[in-house]
Design an enzyme around this catalytic site. Structure first.
Site, PDB file in Angstrom:
ATOM      1  N   PRO A  24      37.536  36.305  31.132  1.00 24.99           N
ATOM      2  CA  PRO A  24      37.406  37.669  31.669  1.00 24.99           C
ATOM      3  C   PRO A  24      37.276  37.631  33.189  1.00 24.99           C
ATOM      4  O   PRO A  24      36.524  36.812  33.726  1.00 24.99           O
ATOM      5  CB  PRO A  24      36.115  38.179  31.020  1.00 24.99           C
ATOM      6  CG  PRO A  24      35.850  37.269  29.876  1.00 24.99           C
ATOM      7  CD  PRO A  24      36.423  35.949  30.252  1.00 24.99           C
ATOM      8  N   MET A  25      38.005  38.493  33.863  1.00 26.80           N
ATOM      9  CA  MET A  25      37.902  38.610  35.315  1.00 26.80           C
ATOM     10  C   MET A  25      37.845  40.089  35.669  1.00 26.80           C
ATOM     11  O   MET A  25      38.720  40.871  35.266  1.00 26.80           O
ATOM     12  CB  MET A  25      39.092  37.925  36.008  1.00 26.80           C
ATOM     13  CG  MET A  25      39.068  36.408  35.892  1.00 26.80           C
ATOM     14  SD  MET A  25      40.505  35.599  36.673  1.00 26.80           S
ATOM     15  CE  MET A  25      41.748  35.861  35.383  1.00 26.80           C
ATOM     16  N   ALA A  26      36.811  40.459  36.414  1.00 26.33           N
ATOM     17  CA  ALA A  26      36.594  41.862  36.756  1.00 26.33           C
ATOM     18  C   ALA A  26      37.778  42.427  37.529  1.00 26.33           C
ATOM     19  O   ALA A  26      38.244  41.830  38.506  1.00 26.33           O
ATOM     20  CB  ALA A  26      35.319  42.005  37.581  1.00 26.33           C
ATOM     21  N   GLN A  78      34.025  40.735  25.968  1.00 25.33           N
ATOM     22  CA  GLN A  78      32.894  39.987  26.509  1.00 25.33           C
ATOM     23  C   GLN A  78      31.768  40.932  26.918  1.00 25.33           C
ATOM     24  O   GLN A  78      31.990  41.928  27.598  1.00 25.33           O
ATOM     25  CB  GLN A  78      33.282  39.135  27.713  1.00 25.33           C
ATOM     26  CG  GLN A  78      32.135  38.193  28.104  1.00 25.33           C
ATOM     27  CD  GLN A  78      32.418  37.328  29.309  1.00 25.33           C
ATOM     28  OE1 GLN A  78      32.481  37.822  30.422  1.00 25.33           O
ATOM     29  NE2 GLN A  78      32.587  36.029  29.089  1.00 25.33           N
ATOM     30  N   CYS A 109      28.225  34.200  34.706  1.00 27.86           N
ATOM     31  CA  CYS A 109      28.539  34.925  35.934  1.00 27.86           C
ATOM     32  C   CYS A 109      27.557  34.542  37.045  1.00 27.86           C
ATOM     33  O   CYS A 109      26.336  34.630  36.861  1.00 27.86           O
ATOM     34  CB  CYS A 109      28.492  36.425  35.697  1.00 27.86           C
ATOM     35  SG  CYS A 109      28.950  37.390  37.148  1.00 27.86           S
ATOM     36  N   ASN A 212      36.125  24.828  30.932  1.00 28.10           N
ATOM     37  CA  ASN A 212      36.587  25.801  31.922  1.00 28.10           C
ATOM     38  C   ASN A 212      36.338  25.239  33.311  1.00 28.10           C
ATOM     39  O   ASN A 212      35.331  24.598  33.553  1.00 28.10           O
ATOM     40  CB  ASN A 212      35.826  27.122  31.712  1.00 28.10           C
ATOM     41  CG  ASN A 212      36.162  28.198  32.726  1.00 28.10           C
ATOM     42  OD1 ASN A 212      35.301  28.952  33.163  1.00 28.10           O
ATOM     43  ND2 ASN A 212      37.420  28.313  33.116  1.00 28.10           N
ATOM     44  N   GLY A 213      37.280  25.488  34.205  1.00 31.32           N
ATOM     45  CA  GLY A 213      37.115  25.055  35.586  1.00 31.32           C
ATOM     46  C   GLY A 213      38.252  24.166  36.045  1.00 31.32           C
ATOM     47  O   GLY A 213      38.481  23.094  35.486  1.00 31.32           O
ATOM     48  N   GLY A 236      40.985  30.850  34.026  1.00 31.26           N
ATOM     49  CA  GLY A 236      40.679  32.027  34.815  1.00 31.26           C
ATOM     50  C   GLY A 236      41.613  32.145  35.995  1.00 31.26           C
ATOM     51  O   GLY A 236      42.756  32.600  35.882  1.00 31.26           O
ATOM     52  N   ARG A 237      41.157  31.695  37.151  1.00 29.43           N
ATOM     53  CA  ARG A 237      41.904  31.894  38.399  1.00 29.43           C
ATOM     54  C   ARG A 237      43.289  31.261  38.383  1.00 29.43           C
ATOM     55  O   ARG A 237      44.179  31.689  39.121  1.00 29.43           O
ATOM     56  CB  ARG A 237      41.087  31.351  39.564  1.00 29.43           C
ATOM     57  CG  ARG A 237      39.792  32.093  39.830  1.00 29.43           C
ATOM     58  CD  ARG A 237      38.985  31.419  40.937  1.00 29.43           C
ATOM     59  NE  ARG A 237      38.524  30.087  40.556  1.00 29.43           N
ATOM     60  CZ  ARG A 237      38.230  29.114  41.398  1.00 29.43           C
ATOM     61  NH1 ARG A 237      38.358  29.321  42.704  1.00 29.43           N
ATOM     62  NH2 ARG A 237      37.807  27.940  40.962  1.00 29.43           N
TER      63      ARG A 237
END
Length: 397
Positions: A24-26, A78, A109, A212-213, A236-237
């Site tokens: 999830p990314m805002a 989420q 977060c 993750n990462g 994510g990114r």
């Protein structure tokens, strides 16, 4: 390099093949972006993080954030929460109103707005409160058969690692899997992710562990799973401005022989340890950009709103391409699809993908810093008092 030899990941009764989860990314992982990513490859695509209090109180913005496309399956949501009572109410609401098929709990977060209230990456330090929250979510979800998962970080900082104990607590509370971002909250998005922590957590738990990462390319996912034994990856990114990454991931992480013809060359390359992929030229990237803007316009209701929301994606899509500043600015200030098309027409669609950007960080990067915590937060790990004002009234970044 070979693909990890293990059965497909499952989420309750739901197969997760390939074992890939969109983090999830805002402001990013809305209905439109999730649909765009799903058009490129399979996996679990999680909506933006929503606050439990805002959901229970039916905040208008929050209710819009938990909408899903009609063909979106599973619907993955989420939650952020600090109060076990409110978390239970939120998950009971999700179950009773059939709002989602999967609930992921955010304990990773690092932003001050969240940690200063004891939430996100700050919360696992309070082990009793952490356990109560996960248990409340699992118990509320169980009657509807909704699996609950947990996403967290290594800890608050290098002096306060919590991931091993938190992983055991989450497992004992009934979490279907645990995902670990290999950074502390203090690191934010700086430096390199510590994959050895993911391996340590995998060695510790019986439930699946996802890593993750620093998953920038499909080969990073293969390497992480090979080095850590992780059951899957959370991206994510790495997919910002690159939704086609999910096609590479689908190819690289599918079991031998199960890839489609379209992705078979990528799969063979991944198994051989080679890094080549079918990279889009600028024309294909522009087509993806326009599709993204169209989906946003459809979701938000007007072309103008959709294109304005799309503006923040322009730099990610064009990273590394030889596109002049005037065109970049024009695309990033457009308010209609016709304006986008005008600037696209000035570009050479045959321009090859800039391979020097492969494997490089995307999206936000920042410096490490002191984590903002509630007063006295580190004094007693067993204090399960919910911080005053911890539950946020609205969702969003």
């Amino acid at each position: 390099m070979t693909s990890p030899d293990k059965p497909n990941l499952t989420l309750g009764s739901l197969p997760v093949a390939p074992p890939v989860v969109l983090a999830p990314m805002a402001g990013i992982t809305n209905v439109a972006f999730r649909q765009l990513c799903r058009e490129h490859g399979a996996g679990i695509y999680v909506c933006e993080m929503v606050m439990t209090r805002a959901l229970v109180e039916r905040n208008e913005k929050t209710l819009r954030m938990v909408t899903f496309a009609g063909d979106e399956k599973p619907r993955s949501l989420q939650l952020y929460g600090v109060d076990p009572v409110t978390v239970r109410k939120a998950v009971e609401m999700i179950a009773a109103e059939d709002l989602a098929d999967h609930v992921d709990m955010n304990f990773g977060c690092p932003v001050p707005r969240v940690t200063r209230k004891g939430g996100g990456a700050a919360l696992p330090y309070k082990r009793r409160l952490f356990g109560q929250i996960v248990e409340a979510a699992v118990q509320a979800a169980a009657p509807a058969g909704i699996p609950v998962t947990v996403k967290m970080r290594i800890g608050i900082d290098e002096e306060h690692h919590t991931f091993l104990e938190a992983g055991r607590i989450a497992q004992d509370a009934g979490a279907a899997w645990v995902a670990l971002h290999g950074r502390t909250a203090a690191q934010r998005y700086s430096g390199e992710a510590d994959w050895t922590a993911i391996k340590a957590l995998k060695d510790e738990l019986d439930v699946p562990v996802l890593g993750n990462g620093d998953i920038w390319e499909a080969d990073d996912a293969l390497r992480m799973m090979s080095q850590t034994g992780a059951d899957g990856v959370v991206v994510g990114r790495g997919c910002l401005g690159r939704p086609w990454l999910f096609a590479d991931l689908a190819a690289a992480l599918s079991p031998r022989g199960s890839a489609t013809d379209e992705h078979s060359a990528d799969l063979a390359a991944a198994f051989a340890g080679r890094t080549e992929r079918k990279l889009p030229d600028l024309g294909e990237v522009m087509a993806t950009m326009r599709r993204h803007a169209e989906l946003l316009a459809s979701w938000l209701g007007t072309e103008r709103e959709g294109v304005i929301d799309f503006r923040k994606h322009v730099a990610w899509y064009l990273k590394g391409f030889p596109v002049g500043g005037d065109i970049r600015r024009g695309l990033a200030m457009s308010s209609s699809l016709a304006e986008l098309d005008t600037f696209f027409a000035r570009l050479d669609p045959a321009t090859p993908f800039p391979t020097d950007t492969l494997g490089k960080p995307r999206g936000r990067t920042n410096s490490p810093g002191k984590v903002t915590l509630p007063y006295g937060w580190l004094d007693d790990r067993d204090d399960d008092t919910v911080p005053a004002g911890a539950e946020m009234e609205d969702s969003g970044g």
